[in-house]
Design an enzyme around this catalytic site. Sequence first.
Site, PDB file in Angstrom:
ATOM      1  CE  LYS A  28      -3.724   2.289   2.584  1.00 32.33           C
ATOM      2  NZ  LYS A  28      -4.612   2.197   3.756  1.00 32.33           N
TER       3      LYS A  28
ATOM      4  CE  LYS B  63      -6.397   2.042  -0.748  1.00 40.33           C
ATOM      5  NZ  LYS B  63      -7.069   2.108   0.555  1.00 40.33           N
TER       6      LYS B  63
END
Length: 324
Positions: A196, A249
């Site tokens: 992320k 992400k």
Amino acid sequence: MQLPDFQRLRRLRRTAGIRSMVRETELNATDFIYPLFAAHGSNVKEEIGSMPGVYHLSIDQIRKEVEEVTRLGIGAVLLFGVPANKDHLSSEAYAQEGIVQQAVRAIKEENPELTVITDVCLCAYNPLGHCGIVHEGEILNDPTLELLAKTAVSHAQAGADIVAPSDMMDGRIAAIRAGLDREGFLNIPIMSYSVKYASSYYGPFRDAAHSAPAFGDRKTYQMDPANAREAMREAAADVEEGADFLMVKPAMAYMDIIRMLRDNFDLPIVSYNVSGEYSMIKAAARNGWVDEQKVVLELLTGLKRAGSDLIITYHAKEAAEWLK
């Protein structure tokens, strides 16, 4: 005129039927995970200004949303909570009557077969908007782990099928796995936000979850967008600690990372087509600059081609309709 020998690759593109026969990547509604924002109240369906078509939903409205998701053939939802109250220990994140816990129970009553994934983080539940406990301006890693594990267990107790920690604290997968196993939830998988990035694409989501940091940023725990090798270390650590899914992400600017994970790990790979990516396409489509349907399906196909087994996307319902 005599031409030299060359390959006629266009033969396999000549008709729609032939193109369909040789198509290498196929999208299906079952590839999608649809995010939902659960809010307190009754008959609440408030559109998020920076995310057209995405709403804060009260429990009664989530029940209706589940009916539509099921009709479209989407097999899973990802739940985020918008709490009524915040405190420095993020206590509503793990409260038995927290908004996510209520939403999980309602969805399971409505459709027991729908897979419910819950976001496990503290940022929306504390007034400082950070993903861990804050002390004198520092985000503390190890004291946060206990609360993350407690949150995951509370979600499992409510009926969640999968928990998805998004905090990026070191050691969180091991802590959550230990917490779940200790409480008898040995079969609840962990979908880790393994890779992320500290991305600029999250702005609309922070409006949606009311989770913008009150000070500083999240660069001390989310990854530097310039780094790829580090992504492999993050993913490898999560695998070792017991993750069952690995997530990247955001998605659009990180297809190379999706491919790297796909080539190096055998676990299911999830990509998160995030709020900023969604909102950019919505804005361009509303201005008539792009054909939304064609652009979205091309993007989602690209994410799957890059190696995604599953795609979290706010376009899930629209894409499922278009694929019909």
